[in-house]
Design an enzyme around this catalytic site. Structure first.
Site, PDB file in Angstrom:
ATOM      1  N   GLY A 154      12.508 -16.001 -12.453  1.00 45.30           N
ATOM      2  CA  GLY A 154      11.081 -15.709 -12.489  1.00 45.30           C
ATOM      3  C   GLY A 154      10.555 -14.919 -11.308  1.00 45.30           C
ATOM      4  O   GLY A 154      11.287 -14.152 -10.686  1.00 45.30           O
ATOM      5  N   SER A 155       9.294 -15.144 -11.016  1.00 42.86           N
ATOM      6  CA  SER A 155       8.513 -14.270 -10.142  1.00 42.86           C
ATOM      7  C   SER A 155       9.090 -14.097  -8.746  1.00 42.86           C
ATOM      8  O   SER A 155       9.569 -15.044  -8.112  1.00 42.86           O
ATOM      9  CB  SER A 155       7.098 -14.815 -10.021  1.00 42.86           C
ATOM     10  OG  SER A 155       6.402 -14.086  -9.030  1.00 42.86           O
ATOM     11  N   THR A 156       8.974 -12.867  -8.257  1.00 40.20           N
ATOM     12  CA  THR A 156       9.489 -12.510  -6.940  1.00 40.20           C
ATOM     13  C   THR A 156       8.593 -13.013  -5.803  1.00 40.20           C
ATOM     14  O   THR A 156       8.943 -12.863  -4.649  1.00 40.20           O
ATOM     15  CB  THR A 156       9.621 -10.984  -6.824  1.00 40.20           C
ATOM     16  OG1 THR A 156       8.371 -10.408  -7.184  1.00 40.20           O
ATOM     17  CG2 THR A 156      10.694 -10.458  -7.750  1.00 40.20           C
ATOM     18  N   VAL A 157       7.442 -13.586  -6.146  1.00 44.78           N
ATOM     19  CA  VAL A 157       6.575 -14.114  -5.088  1.00 44.78           C
ATOM     20  C   VAL A 157       7.080 -15.494  -4.644  1.00 44.78           C
ATOM     21  O   VAL A 157       6.549 -16.086  -3.702  1.00 44.78           O
ATOM     22  CB  VAL A 157       5.089 -14.128  -5.555  1.00 44.78           C
ATOM     23  CG1 VAL A 157       4.757 -15.353  -6.373  1.00 44.78           C
ATOM     24  CG2 VAL A 157       4.155 -14.012  -4.358  1.00 44.78           C
ATOM     25  N   TYR A 169       3.400 -17.590 -17.767  1.00 50.21           N
ATOM     26  CA  TYR A 169       2.784 -18.146 -16.556  1.00 50.21           C
ATOM     27  C   TYR A 169       1.421 -18.804 -16.781  1.00 50.21           C
ATOM     28  O   TYR A 169       0.956 -19.571 -15.939  1.00 50.21           O
ATOM     29  CB  TYR A 169       2.622 -17.051 -15.485  1.00 50.21           C
ATOM     30  CG  TYR A 169       3.927 -16.619 -14.864  1.00 50.21           C
ATOM     31  CD1 TYR A 169       4.706 -17.528 -14.162  1.00 50.21           C
ATOM     32  CD2 TYR A 169       4.390 -15.320 -14.983  1.00 50.21           C
ATOM     33  CE1 TYR A 169       5.910 -17.148 -13.591  1.00 50.21           C
ATOM     34  CE2 TYR A 169       5.592 -14.926 -14.413  1.00 50.21           C
ATOM     35  CZ  TYR A 169       6.348 -15.841 -13.710  1.00 50.21           C
ATOM     36  OH  TYR A 169       7.533 -15.473 -13.154  1.00 50.21           O
TER      37      TYR A 169
END
Lengths: 140, 411
Positions: A62-65, B383
């Site tokens: 998932g997200s790179t943050v 999300y």
């Protein structure tokens, strides 16, 4: 006591209760950094806390943050005590590295274990992680 | 890792504290990934952009590096702003949140960021060419850069991307190395026609679940998918999985044929995806169905001018239901163009709200109390429940428009 050996990614020693999942995990949208509780409703660990635990999962997703979320977990004191992956993603490793550099709070991390930690470690077991040598000690 | 003389000097602090720390972080990241050296990059795209995902630690980290004297040495763009850049008060953004967002903005501006505030930097001047090395974060843009443009970037992450921007370098690892870009899993798409627009993000979502971080080779895609279709596919795949590169045969520059995509190696795994799988995936992306349409949110990734025009056509002058919020998220460039075209004015007369330079996932929407959200985005479907606290209905853009007009959510 069982020993698993892997590659030390982020140094330091930590001991805690294991939290184990066979599902990959992404920190953004995965955990509330103010509490350490898993908020991803689709994840098997939904509702459980990773605070102070030895968190064992196969790999990041998932997200790179994600690294910023790990950093915030370190700031709030709700981070896992240590992380064990089969294969660590830069996002997770960077979170540990930044926590060490910016907040002086190490989250030892190990990957490439010589035996599958998801099968060898049960949730609730006491585990000691040495992120410098790559040694994982499992107490029952 | 072997450092050059200049890099060693930076590590010794000869150019100041910020390059020293950046070098320390990048060399450790390189070591973890078994890189042999750092390589120059042409651009950076940052993901430390919104207080909602940066939190206090992210803001403090950006400030710390900025006040150390950190300055970007290559063009460095940034993901969407953490709140409506035109009207954050009208978007019910809490005052305390806005203060932190502005602190984050000040810090990255001090370092010399180019304030595009968008997740689609490739729709502007930050468009890398085939084979070019860049260091981008923003998972959807990374997947797009590798898959559609044939540029080379790993999934950089928050703060490490700032280090890349300061040094203009990144460890030579992963996607920067030709032999790591070969396909691993053969995926046969068995749909005997061009995909419908909702099927692109649904396919992306399915691919992310199936592939994790492995490189898929998609065979059998018909027609000529638009950049917007590919954008939505890449975004969904990079959310439900860690997809960095997909070889879509006939689309991806380095996948003119399946053989080329596999680089002469045998696939590790093979699977088939058909219409029924896409329909099942669509159902799995929804956490509810039917009922009242409270909130229709489009623009994850940011809507392009084409997509906004299409909504305008679909709406065809009809009014949004008075009990429904219909918001479109887009960057400054797209908004400026649709203003010139008169489309913004027309959409607003219908009751559509344009939310500038931000999105539903990384700006606070909780103050509105929406219980469910209808979207055409696979990434947002992934999300939304955790980041907006809403149930999700994933639907085609045309169905989203009908829901906004009727006030009734699709079944």
């Amino acid at each position: 006591m069982k020993i698993i050996r892997g590659r030390g990614v982020i140094g330091g020693v930590a001991k805690g209760e294991a939290l184990v999942t066979s599902e990959p995990f992404g920190f953004f949208g995965g955990v509330n950094p103010a509490t350490g509780i898993v908020i991803d409703k689709r994840h098997a660990l939904y509702g459980q806390s990773m605070k102070g635990k030895v968190f064992v999962y196969p790999e990041g997703r998932g997200s790179t943050v994600g690294a910023a979320i790990i950093l915030e977990l370190a700031r709030t004191g709700c981070a896992p005590a240590a992380i064990i992956n089969i294969s660590i993603e830069t996002i997770t490793a960077a979170g540990g590295l930044l926590a060490q550099k910016l907040y002086g709070r190490g989250i030892p991390m190990i990957d490439r274990p010589d035996r599958n930690p998801i099968e060898e470690i049960e949730t609730g077991a006491t585990v000691e992680v040495d992120g410098s040598s790559g040694k994982i000690s499992i107490y029952n | 890792m072997i450092l050059s003389k200049e890099e060693q000097a930076l590590l010794n602090g000869e150019q100041g504290e910020a390059p020293r720390m950046a070098m320390e972080i990048l060399s450790k990241i390189g070591e973890i990934n078994e890189a042999e050296r750092l390589i120059p990059i042409h651009s950076v795209h940052l993901v430390l952009h919104a207080y909602k995902s940066a939190f206090d630690a992210g803001v403090e980290a950006a400030e710390k590096i900025a006040y150390m004297g950190g300055k970007f040495s290559v063009p460095t763009t940034i993901d969407p702003y953490g709140m409506d850049a035109e009207d954050w008060r009208g978007a019910k953004t809490p005052e305390a949140y806005a203060v932190m967002q502005k602190r984050l903005e000040d810090a990255v501006m001090r370092m010399g960021v180019i304030p595009v505030w968008t997740c689609t930097p490739y729709y502007g001047f930050n468009m890398p060419k085939y084979g070019e090395n860049v260091a981008w974060s923003e998972s959807s843009a990374v997947a797009f850069a590798n898959t559609v443009l044939g540029a080379r970037t790993n999934r950089q992450t928050a703060i490490v991307d700032i280090c890349c921007g300061i040094l203009g370098k990144t460890p030579e690892t992963g996607m920067h190395i030709q032999s790591n870009r070969c396909g691993e899993v053969r995926i046969r798409l068995e749909v005997d026609r061009d995909l419908k627009s909702w099927e692109y993000p649904a396919l992306g979502y399915w691919l992310g679940k199936k592939l994790g971080s492995r490189i898929g080779v998609v065979e059998g895609m018909r027609g000529s998918p638009s950049p917007d279709h590919l954008k939505s596919l890449c975004a969904a795949a990079a959310a439900s999985g860690s997809v960095t590169l997909l070889h879509i045969v006939g689309v991806t520059p380095e996948a003119r044929t399946a053989e080329e995509a596999f680089g002469g190696r045998a696939p590790l795994d093979a699977c088939v995806v058909n219409e029924a799988d896409l329909l099942r995936t669509r159902q799995s992306m929804c956490t509810t169905s039917g009922g009242r349409a409270e909130f229709v949110a489009l623009g994850c990734p940011h809507y392009s001018v084409h997509e906004i025009r299409r909504v305008h056509e679909l709406l065809n002058g009809r009014k949004v239901h008075p009990q429904t919020a219909f918001w479109i998220y887009a960057n400054r460039d797209a908004i400026r163009l649709i203003e010139k075209m008169g489309i913004r004015q027309s959409l607003e007369a219908s009751g559509v709200v344009l939310r500038a330079e931000t999105c539903m996932i990384i700006s606070p929407v909780a103050p509105w109390g929406f219980k469910s959200m209808i979207t055409d985005s696979g990434k947002c479907a992934y999300y939304g429940p955790a980041e907006c606290g809403t149930d999700i209905i994933f639907a085609d853009a045309a169905e989203c428009v009908e829901a906004a007009v009727s006030g009734l959510a699709p079944m």
